[in-house]
Design an enzyme around this catalytic site. Sequence first.
Site, PDB file in Angstrom:
ATOM      1  CB  THR A   1      -0.958   0.013   1.207  1.00 42.73           C
ATOM      2  OG1 THR A   1      -0.221  -0.138   2.408  1.00 42.73           O
ATOM      3  CG2 THR A   1      -1.968  -1.121   1.088  1.00 42.73           C
TER       4      THR A   1
ATOM      5  CE  LYS B   1       0.184  -3.242   3.411  1.00 39.67           C
ATOM      6  NZ  LYS B   1      -0.543  -2.324   4.393  1.00 39.67           N
TER       7      LYS B   1
ATOM      8  CB  THR C   1      -1.555  -2.121   9.392  1.00 41.58           C
ATOM      9  OG1 THR C   1      -2.468  -1.491  10.128  1.00 41.58           O
ATOM     10  CG2 THR C   1      -2.152  -2.341   8.015  1.00 41.58           C
TER      11      THR C   1
ATOM     12  CD  GLU D   1       1.763   5.278   6.482  1.00 45.92           C
ATOM     13  OE1 GLU D   1       1.369   5.850   7.517  1.00 45.92           O
ATOM     14  OE2 GLU D   1       1.001   4.810   5.623  1.00 45.92           O
TER      15      GLU D   1
ATOM     16  CG  ASN E   1      -0.519   8.486   8.218  1.00 42.47           C
ATOM     17  OD1 ASN E   1      -1.108   7.559   7.683  1.00 42.47           O
ATOM     18  ND2 ASN E   1       0.729   8.391   8.666  1.00 42.47           N
TER      19      ASN E   1
ATOM     20  CB  SER F   1      -4.123   6.018   3.605  1.00 42.26           C
ATOM     21  OG  SER F   1      -3.628   6.550   4.804  1.00 42.26           O
TER      22      SER F   1
END
Lengths: 383, 383
Positions: B146, B168, B179, B259, B378, B383
């Site tokens: 993603t 992932k 996640t 991220e 974010n 997302s």
Amino acid sequence: MSVTAAKGFTASGIAAGIKENGNPDLALVVNNGPRLAAAGVFTSNRVKAAPVLWSEQVLKGGQVSAVVLNSGGANACTGPKGFQDTHATAEKAAAVLDLDAGEVAVASTGLIGVLLPMDKLLAGVETAAAQLGPHGGEKAAIAIKTTDTVHKTSVRAGDGWTVGGMAKGAGMLAPGLATMLVVLTTDADVDTGTLDSALRAATRTTFDRVDSDGCMSTNDTVLLLASGASEVTPDRAEFAEAVRAVCDDLGQQLIRDAEGASKDIKVEVVGAATEEDAVEVGRSIARNNLLKCAIHGEDPNWGRVLSAIGTTGAAFEPDQLNVAINGVWVCKNGGVGEDRELVDMRYREVHIVADLAAGAATATIWTNDLTADYVHENSAYSS
Amino acid sequence: MSVTAAKGFTASGIAAGIKENGNPDLALVVNNGPRLAAAGVFTSNRVKAAPVLWSEQVLKGGQVSAVVLNSGGANACTGPKGFQDTHATAEKAAAVLDLDAGEVAVASTGLIGVLLPMDKLLAGVETAAAQLGPHGGEKAAIAIKTTDTVHKTSVRAGDGWTVGGMAKGAGMLAPGLATMLVVLTTDADVDTGTLDSALRAATRTTFDRVDSDGCMSTNDTVLLLASGASEVTPDRAEFAEAVRAVCDDLGQQLIRDAEGASKDIKVEVVGAATEEDAVEVGRSIARNNLLKCAIHGEDPNWGRVLSAIGTTGAAFEPDQLNVAINGVWVCKNGGVGEDRELVDMRYREVHIVADLAAGAATATIWTNDLTADYVHENSAYSS
């Protein structure tokens, strides 16, 4: 107005040189009586700063004649020397003002793990004592600022009596109180028990539900001092409501000035089986970094609200959850609700309602968005 | 290598058009046996995505013949229609591959609260089935990305057998799994019980201790499939260690690609009375936004470490806590230790050791710094 709105109090705020930039950094609040009643609530962090350990002891006596507050250094994690410094501060104020050091509370805020420059601080106590006055409340409120951009004060008037106060706090706002120093004063003629119950009831639903960044301070201190100078003993409920209102107002001011924030987020949990459930769910939503980023981006990302609710132990069924953002029920029965395009998020205040559909209890937690400015403020220098 | 490193597995990864940008978004992994043993671990979030609810049921049978994974949509908070869509996905794969739909697991990742484009997804399953191959593992790993900037794979070889896998995950990494979608495969000839105990032991100390941003997903899925194709039954401990090593490697890859992160932070808690205490303290430190900002700013702010420890219920005395940052004991006995100027924080990896001085238990939690880039990723889009 601040801490000198109520009769019987004098205050001052000066630059003692604790802060390297020369800004005001030392405040003094004195209760001239006739009463010296006091109540206090402190951080629930187990790593407590020296002034918290000291003031907790002072409050056990139920009388406080003066409070010395400094910004520019938290005096936390400073060992026995730090505690001696707090003790010396109280002794100095007592000597200058002819008080009992055991009735002098001390509060500090600033960087953890650094000893205070005691020569400057003790000289500052003398200077502050010389400048005490019945209109010194504003200066006191200014002297306790750290990263606060504005000083915070509030006042509520009763029938012949007054409750007023000042607060500082901009980051590390969290549970079991936020990083805040708050001094409330009243000239109501009330005893320690009344003060204590009013203060605990007020902080439980105000400061304790302000959760800007989920981080709990080592120094949180909220004091309520009563001089009795109005010679009026208010109705207990009326007095408690005035204390709550001042705490609520100051708490809102803290949220509005939170570090780097661009949105004030009201997380209202309704339909909870118990108030505890509502608070747990509200905190979980308020601390979800992903949601706080989404709100910053004006994205009504209700999936992140559900994801946060799902981490709690509260009573609810996932397929009965409803979420409104700024009045639009974007999630109904755990799934897609009204069109998210209808949500207007242009304004600073954002209102999230999470309906657990499990009862009638409610709670509201206030938080902020997570922004690049927050990261900058908390990474660019030690604080 | 990925999920096709072990014998008995084929895989593929294609662009089905679920993602609007045309990137690969559908992966298929097939176990060609002779065994179809499987174990799974899922998110502990109570708000579970449809594919999690479905796959939990599939795993109860202990056999999995295929896994369909999609990025581009989480199929979470999508109600009965979402569950029907997951069911239809499994049915489609079963029909195309001549399998039992009850043995087809499904995993999804992407935005919450949006139904999947089922026409594209079902057509994609046909395409993916047509492209299955013994070297398709890399493409499968690419198709489940993603916000991942790189795809993640890992392999460990035993004596005649192999464990491999793909993962992932880049945000929302948290407790009770992050996640993440992870598929591990092995050609070892082991039964479901062996798989299950190896997987649970492995995830408990690897994925479950990767806590990038404290947010728990609705979709976390970790599957371990065994084909038995090597005809070798390894020593249980040796097999468990290989599974742990692959999980650990993939977990590290997740942290390194989190991220917006610029630092990977290893929070090692030592001297704890129990492992539970060590994990609680490690998580509290790893989730402290203020500390994560300080690390971003290369500021060895140990006061924020102590402040985080103080919020826990772990056994410790505040005046016995010690903290090292990158090898320098900046906090000793709850106060100032070695000179913080000695701490070198120029590199990506940061190592924090928190010594509770209360016992011999330890635990390590991995997290990242909090950066403006995280906020941007974010907040700039849903997302």
